[in-house]
Each structure stands twice: as structure tokens, then as C-alpha cells.
Design a protein around this motif. Structure first.
Motif, PDB file in Angstrom:
ATOM      1  N   PRO A   1      -5.771 -10.443  -6.348  1.00 46.77           N
ATOM      2  CA  PRO A   1      -4.763 -11.418  -5.908  1.00 46.77           C
ATOM      3  C   PRO A   1      -3.355 -11.099  -6.394  1.00 46.77           C
ATOM      4  O   PRO A   1      -2.376 -11.646  -5.885  1.00 46.77           O
ATOM      5  CB  PRO A   1      -5.272 -12.730  -6.517  1.00 46.77           C
ATOM      6  CG  PRO A   1      -6.741 -12.534  -6.688  1.00 46.77           C
ATOM      7  CD  PRO A   1      -6.898 -11.103  -7.042  1.00 46.77           C
ATOM      8  N   PHE A   2      -3.238 -10.191  -7.386  1.00 48.87           N
ATOM      9  CA  PHE A   2      -1.928  -9.875  -7.950  1.00 48.87           C
ATOM     10  C   PHE A   2      -1.263  -8.683  -7.261  1.00 48.87           C
ATOM     11  O   PHE A   2      -0.091  -8.418  -7.476  1.00 48.87           O
ATOM     12  CB  PHE A   2      -2.058  -9.605  -9.447  1.00 48.87           C
ATOM     13  CG  PHE A   2      -2.656 -10.749 -10.196  1.00 48.87           C
ATOM     14  CD1 PHE A   2      -1.910 -11.868 -10.516  1.00 48.87           C
ATOM     15  CD2 PHE A   2      -3.999 -10.719 -10.566  1.00 48.87           C
ATOM     16  CE1 PHE A   2      -2.473 -12.939 -11.193  1.00 48.87           C
ATOM     17  CE2 PHE A   2      -4.565 -11.782 -11.249  1.00 48.87           C
ATOM     18  CZ  PHE A   2      -3.807 -12.891 -11.557  1.00 48.87           C
ATOM     19  N   GLY A   3      -2.037  -7.925  -6.461  1.00 43.99           N
ATOM     20  CA  GLY A   3      -1.463  -6.783  -5.774  1.00 43.99           C
ATOM     21  C   GLY A   3      -2.394  -5.591  -5.774  1.00 43.99           C
ATOM     22  O   GLY A   3      -3.611  -5.724  -5.934  1.00 43.99           O
ATOM     23  N   ILE A   4      -1.807  -4.413  -5.610  1.00 47.03           N
ATOM     24  CA  ILE A   4      -2.573  -3.170  -5.627  1.00 47.03           C
ATOM     25  C   ILE A   4      -2.419  -2.548  -7.008  1.00 47.03           C
ATOM     26  O   ILE A   4      -1.302  -2.319  -7.479  1.00 47.03           O
ATOM     27  CB  ILE A   4      -2.073  -2.186  -4.546  1.00 47.03           C
ATOM     28  CG1 ILE A   4      -2.199  -2.831  -3.149  1.00 47.03           C
ATOM     29  CG2 ILE A   4      -2.873  -0.900  -4.586  1.00 47.03           C
ATOM     30  CD1 ILE A   4      -0.908  -3.364  -2.603  1.00 47.03           C
ATOM     31  N   HIS A   5      -3.561  -2.274  -7.638  1.00 44.71           N
ATOM     32  CA  HIS A   5      -3.571  -1.742  -9.005  1.00 44.71           C
ATOM     33  C   HIS A   5      -3.890  -0.250  -8.981  1.00 44.71           C
ATOM     34  O   HIS A   5      -4.899   0.159  -8.398  1.00 44.71           O
ATOM     35  CB  HIS A   5      -4.636  -2.433  -9.853  1.00 44.71           C
ATOM     36  CG  HIS A   5      -4.491  -3.907  -9.969  1.00 44.71           C
ATOM     37  ND1 HIS A   5      -4.242  -4.549 -11.171  1.00 44.71           N
ATOM     38  CD2 HIS A   5      -4.592  -4.883  -9.025  1.00 44.71           C
ATOM     39  CE1 HIS A   5      -4.198  -5.863 -10.959  1.00 44.71           C
ATOM     40  NE2 HIS A   5      -4.406  -6.082  -9.665  1.00 44.71           N
ATOM     41  N   LEU A   6      -3.046   0.531  -9.621  1.00 45.96           N
ATOM     42  CA  LEU A   6      -3.371   1.923  -9.932  1.00 45.96           C
ATOM     43  C   LEU A   6      -3.762   1.934 -11.402  1.00 45.96           C
ATOM     44  O   LEU A   6      -2.927   1.661 -12.274  1.00 45.96           O
ATOM     45  CB  LEU A   6      -2.166   2.827  -9.674  1.00 45.96           C
ATOM     46  CG  LEU A   6      -1.633   2.842  -8.238  1.00 45.96           C
ATOM     47  CD1 LEU A   6      -0.380   3.695  -8.139  1.00 45.96           C
ATOM     48  CD2 LEU A   6      -2.693   3.331  -7.272  1.00 45.96           C
ATOM     49  N   ILE A   7      -5.034   2.240 -11.679  1.00 49.59           N
ATOM     50  CA  ILE A   7      -5.555   2.049 -13.031  1.00 49.59           C
ATOM     51  C   ILE A   7      -6.124   3.338 -13.591  1.00 49.59           C
ATOM     52  O   ILE A   7      -6.813   4.097 -12.888  1.00 49.59           O
ATOM     53  CB  ILE A   7      -6.657   0.966 -13.039  1.00 49.59           C
ATOM     54  CG1 ILE A   7      -6.068  -0.384 -12.624  1.00 49.59           C
ATOM     55  CG2 ILE A   7      -7.307   0.859 -14.409  1.00 49.59           C
ATOM     56  CD1 ILE A   7      -7.065  -1.518 -12.613  1.00 49.59           C
TER      57      ILE A   7
ATOM     58  N   ASP B   1       0.823  -1.212   0.000  1.00 49.30           N
ATOM     59  CA  ASP B   1       0.000   0.000   0.000  1.00 49.30           C
ATOM     60  C   ASP B   1       0.856   1.260   0.000  1.00 49.30           C
ATOM     61  O   ASP B   1       0.518   2.259  -0.659  1.00 49.30           O
ATOM     62  CB  ASP B   1      -0.916   0.009   1.232  1.00 49.30           C
ATOM     63  CG  ASP B   1      -2.039  -1.017   1.124  1.00 49.30           C
ATOM     64  OD1 ASP B   1      -2.579  -1.175   0.014  1.00 49.30           O
ATOM     65  OD2 ASP B   1      -2.359  -1.661   2.139  1.00 49.30           O
ATOM     66  N   ALA B   2       1.963   1.240   0.752  1.00 46.16           N
ATOM     67  CA  ALA B   2       2.825   2.421   0.828  1.00 46.16           C
ATOM     68  C   ALA B   2       3.384   2.788  -0.543  1.00 46.16           C
ATOM     69  O   ALA B   2       3.445   3.975  -0.913  1.00 46.16           O
ATOM     70  CB  ALA B   2       3.967   2.174   1.822  1.00 46.16           C
ATOM     71  N   LYS B   3       3.777   1.777  -1.313  1.00 48.68           N
ATOM     72  CA  LYS B   3       4.293   2.016  -2.675  1.00 48.68           C
ATOM     73  C   LYS B   3       3.204   2.610  -3.552  1.00 48.68           C
ATOM     74  O   LYS B   3       3.443   3.543  -4.331  1.00 48.68           O
ATOM     75  CB  LYS B   3       4.806   0.714  -3.289  1.00 48.68           C
ATOM     76  CG  LYS B   3       6.066   0.160  -2.675  1.00 48.68           C
ATOM     77  CD  LYS B   3       6.473  -1.134  -3.380  1.00 48.68           C
ATOM     78  CE  LYS B   3       7.713  -1.757  -2.735  1.00 48.68           C
ATOM     79  NZ  LYS B   3       8.068  -3.059  -3.382  1.00 48.68           N
ATOM     80  N   ALA B   4       1.996   2.052  -3.426  1.00 46.62           N
ATOM     81  CA  ALA B   4       0.879   2.549  -4.234  1.00 46.62           C
ATOM     82  C   ALA B   4       0.602   4.015  -3.924  1.00 46.62           C
ATOM     83  O   ALA B   4       0.389   4.834  -4.834  1.00 46.62           O
ATOM     84  CB  ALA B   4      -0.363   1.702  -3.976  1.00 46.62           C
TER      85      ALA B   4
ATOM     86  N   ALA C   1       2.702   6.262  -2.739  1.00 45.69           N
ATOM     87  CA  ALA C   1       3.805   7.100  -3.227  1.00 45.69           C
ATOM     88  C   ALA C   1       3.708   7.303  -4.739  1.00 45.69           C
ATOM     89  O   ALA C   1       3.898   8.415  -5.244  1.00 45.69           O
ATOM     90  CB  ALA C   1       5.138   6.465  -2.852  1.00 45.69           C
ATOM     91  N   ILE C   2       3.393   6.229  -5.462  1.00 40.39           N
ATOM     92  CA  ILE C   2       3.299   6.325  -6.919  1.00 40.39           C
ATOM     93  C   ILE C   2       2.099   7.175  -7.316  1.00 40.39           C
ATOM     94  O   ILE C   2       2.164   7.965  -8.269  1.00 40.39           O
ATOM     95  CB  ILE C   2       3.202   4.917  -7.541  1.00 40.39           C
ATOM     96  CG1 ILE C   2       4.504   4.149  -7.306  1.00 40.39           C
ATOM     97  CG2 ILE C   2       2.901   5.001  -9.033  1.00 40.39           C
ATOM     98  CD1 ILE C   2       4.427   2.677  -7.654  1.00 40.39           C
ATOM     99  N   LYS C   3       0.991   7.047  -6.569  1.00 42.34           N
ATOM    100  CA  LYS C   3      -0.200   7.833  -6.881  1.00 42.34           C
ATOM    101  C   LYS C   3       0.104   9.316  -6.751  1.00 42.34           C
ATOM    102  O   LYS C   3      -0.374  10.150  -7.531  1.00 42.34           O
ATOM    103  CB  LYS C   3      -1.342   7.424  -5.959  1.00 42.34           C
ATOM    104  CG  LYS C   3      -2.701   7.922  -6.431  1.00 42.34           C
ATOM    105  CD  LYS C   3      -3.832   7.255  -5.673  1.00 42.34           C
ATOM    106  CE  LYS C   3      -5.182   7.655  -6.239  1.00 42.34           C
ATOM    107  NZ  LYS C   3      -6.313   6.988  -5.559  1.00 42.34           N
ATOM    108  N   SER C   4       0.939   9.654  -5.773  1.00 47.17           N
ATOM    109  CA  SER C   4       1.358  11.055  -5.605  1.00 47.17           C
ATOM    110  C   SER C   4       2.229  11.496  -6.785  1.00 47.17           C
ATOM    111  O   SER C   4       2.068  12.605  -7.313  1.00 47.17           O
ATOM    112  CB  SER C   4       2.127  11.209  -4.294  1.00 47.17           C
ATOM    113  OG  SER C   4       2.572  12.536  -4.122  1.00 47.17           O
ATOM    114  N   ASP C   5       3.121  10.608  -7.214  1.00 47.37           N
ATOM    115  CA  ASP C   5       4.001  10.922  -8.354  1.00 47.37           C
ATOM    116  C   ASP C   5       3.213  11.104  -9.647  1.00 47.37           C
ATOM    117  O   ASP C   5       3.643  11.834 -10.553  1.00 47.37           O
ATOM    118  CB  ASP C   5       5.036   9.809  -8.555  1.00 47.37           C
ATOM    119  CG  ASP C   5       6.076   9.769  -7.442  1.00 47.37           C
ATOM    120  OD1 ASP C   5       6.200  10.774  -6.720  1.00 47.37           O
ATOM    121  OD2 ASP C   5       6.748   8.727  -7.301  1.00 47.37           O
TER     122      ASP C   5
END
Length: 322
Positions: free
Chosen positions: A251-257, A190-193, A195-199
Motif C-alpha cells: 500500500p505504500f508503493g513499489i519497494h526495491l529491497i 513502476d517506471a521510477k522503480a 530506472a532505479i533498479k538499473s542504477d
């Protein structure tokens, strides 16, 4: 004809035992007896056993012992030998010949699929094939191709009326559900998601996908492509959202779509599917022509099968430590 590598029976070997009572000379006698004869073509019990062993290499040890599998493969061998014999006889009657130059060119083309000659020879050895046997099998595949071409010369192209009728009769096949075109970044925390969403507010989605996404589509900048409604359950909520970046879990992870395109449900037009329909109609006619050809060859040929001998060919598998 590329050589198939079959590792399923690694660590095992298959041996064929002809159900015999008697001395080695009896075995020699029965091993040359025909399991099947088609005109002047003969499939001996030894050849039959070798083919059976080769085909069983594609199974694991348990499946290779299954009587149903063994029976099915035995029937396949008989059928394939029958068709091959009829094809060769007809090709001779039609003066269909594969030149050595044509065969050599095909051999070179297929050998080029292997990094070196040793790899090629190992692949042959895995299939228990000599180079000459493989070469002759390749020759037959080229003959078969030419026979099919000859048979299909009679097949007529479908008319416009036939194409239109096929379209109307099969219109449901050409219906498209509602679709969305997706691009995604998938991460495992979740933390990576976050950070990337902010980027993503100032960064390029495709570049961030290539850099951080853990799924194979990362190489294409996260492009998933068109997805029909009802195809992937965790994508279905995206059909009712706007254009912003959405976060979902699977099941594959957190998706930013990001949903980049939408398309309403529709039916493909006749012009859009016309090439597909032509191929389908031609395939139907080619199949019918082939069945008629095969029936004609059978009626004019002499075919004998020794089922008792075939059933006497036994199969066993043993591990290397047995």
C-alpha cells in the motif's frame, strides 16, 4: 512535569454546574463543601469541578458528555486526591522536603522545553493553570519521587536463583522468530522503480535511497532493520530469496529491497536477557511494596467521601456558537 496541550475541545468550552436550588449564596456555600476529606486535607466541590473540567479537555465534545467517561474521571480524581494526601502526610512524617533551590532548578529545566516564556504561559493557560498552581504540582511530583525512593529502599535485589527461575518460567517470551535485515527504496511509480533498479547495478544503494525513496527510512539510507517472519505480510516472501534486489508492492508503493542479513529462529540466552529480568523482578517487588505501604497508610488514616455531592456536579459542553 511537562504541560500537556489538549486541543480536543478547541471551539468548545466546558462548564460545571453544581446541582443547586437557591440563590448565589447557596452556591457559595456548597462550592466550599468537601467532596472528599483525607485526614486534614480537603477537596472542595469547586476544586473537584475544576479538576473535572481540566481532565475533560482531553476529550472531544461527544466523549466529554459520556456518563461512563465522567464517572470514571470522577473516581480517578477521588483516588488521586486520596493518594496525594497520604503521600504528603507520610513525607512530612519522614521529613522529606523539597528545597526551593531544587524546585527552581526543575522549573527552569521544564521551561527550557518551550521556545520562549510566552509559549510557556500559553501552555499553562490552555490547561487553565496559574504558574503558582503548576509550580505546586511540580513540587508534589518531586515529593512523590522521593517518597517512592524511600519506600523502595526495602526492596532487595533478586538472587541468581530467582533470575534463573524467572527465565525458565518465561522462556517463551525470549524466543525469536526467523529474522531478516532489510534496506529498501520505495517509489510511487513502476517506471521510477525500473530506472532505479538499473542504477543499482553500478550505484550505491544507500545513496539512491536517500535521493529517491519516499519513506522516512530514506534518511538512514533506506535501512528498515530487522524484521521477524510473520510481522509484515508483504515482507514474508523475502525470507526465501537470495541476496539480489527484490521488487515487491505494498500500500505504500513499489519497494526495491535488499536482504542484507538473515538470522535463524533462536532463543535468547539467560545472559542476554538478564538485565531485563532483573528490571521485571524489581518492578514486581516495588509494586508489592507500594501496595503494602498504601494499605498501611489507609488503615491509619481517616477518609470521608460525599458521593451524593460528587454526583450532583454536572457536566455540559457547548459550542462557541450556542
Amino acid at each position: 512535569m511537562k504541560i500537556n496541550k489538549s486541543p480536543a475541545l478547541t471551539g468548545l468550552f466546558i462548564f460545571m454546574s453544581l446541582a443547586l436550588a437557591g440563590c448565589p449564596s447557596s452556591y457559595q456555600k456548597i462550592s466550599t463543601k468537601p467532596v472528599e476529606k483525607v485526614n486534614d486535607h480537603v477537596l472542595t466541590s469547586k476544586q473537584f469541578a475544576n479538576q473535572l473540567a481540566r481532565r475533560l479537555r482531553n476529550f472531544d465534545a461527544l466523549a466529554a458528555k459520556d456518563p461512563n467517561n465522567i464517572h470514571r474521571i470522577k473516581e480517578e480524581i477521588l483516588r488521586d486526591f486520596l493518594v496525594k494526601s497520604l503521600t504528603l502526610d507520610w513525607s512530612r512524617a519522614q521529613s522529606i522536603v523539597i528545597s526551593e533551590a531544587t524546585l527552581d532548578k526543575e522549573v527552569d529545566s521544564l521551561r527550557a522545553n518551550y521556545p520562549d516564556d510566552l509559549s510557556f504561559r500559553r501552555a499553562l493557560a490552555q490547561e487553565n493553570l496559574s504558574f503558582s498552581e503548576w509550580r505546586e504540582e511540580l513540587r508534589y511530583s518531586l515529593v512523590e519521587r522521593e517518597v517512592f525512593k524511600k519506600i523502595n529502599e526495602k526492596v532487595k535485589a533478586p538472587t541468581e536463583e530467582e533470575i534463573k527461575r524467572y527465565y525458565e518460567d518465561n522462556k517463551d517470551r525470549y524466543k525469536r522468530k526467523e529474522r531478516i535485515y532489510l534496506r529498501q527504496i520505495v517509489v510511487d511509480e513502476d517506471a521510477k522503480a525500473d530506472a532505479i533498479k538499473s542504477d543499482l547495478k553500478s550505484g550505491d544503494f544507500a545513496e539512491l535511497a536517500r535521493k529517491y525513496s519516499i519513506t522516512p527510512d530514506a534518511k538512514q539510507g533506506g535501512v528498515v532493520g530487522w524484521i521477524e517472519k510473520g510481522t509484515v505480510d508483504y515482507f514474508d516472501p523475502l525470507f526465501s530469496v537470495g541476496s539480489g534486489v527484490q521488487t515487491i508492492k505494498s500500500p505504500f508503493g513499489i519497494h526495491l529491497i535488499r536482504v542484507e542479513k538473515k538470522a535463524a529462529a533462536s532463543t535468547l540466552t539467560l545472559e542476554e536477557v538478564k538485565p531485563q529480568i532483573i528490571r521485571a523482578l524489581r518492578a514486581q517487588r516495588e509494586q508489592a511494596e507500594y501496595v503494602a505501604w498504601l494499605d498501611a497508610q489507609l488503615r491509619s488514616s481517616k477518609v470521608l467521601k460525599d458521593y451524593d455531592l460528587m454526583n450532583s456536579i454536572k457536566v455540559d459542553t457547548r459550542g462557541t456558537n450556542d
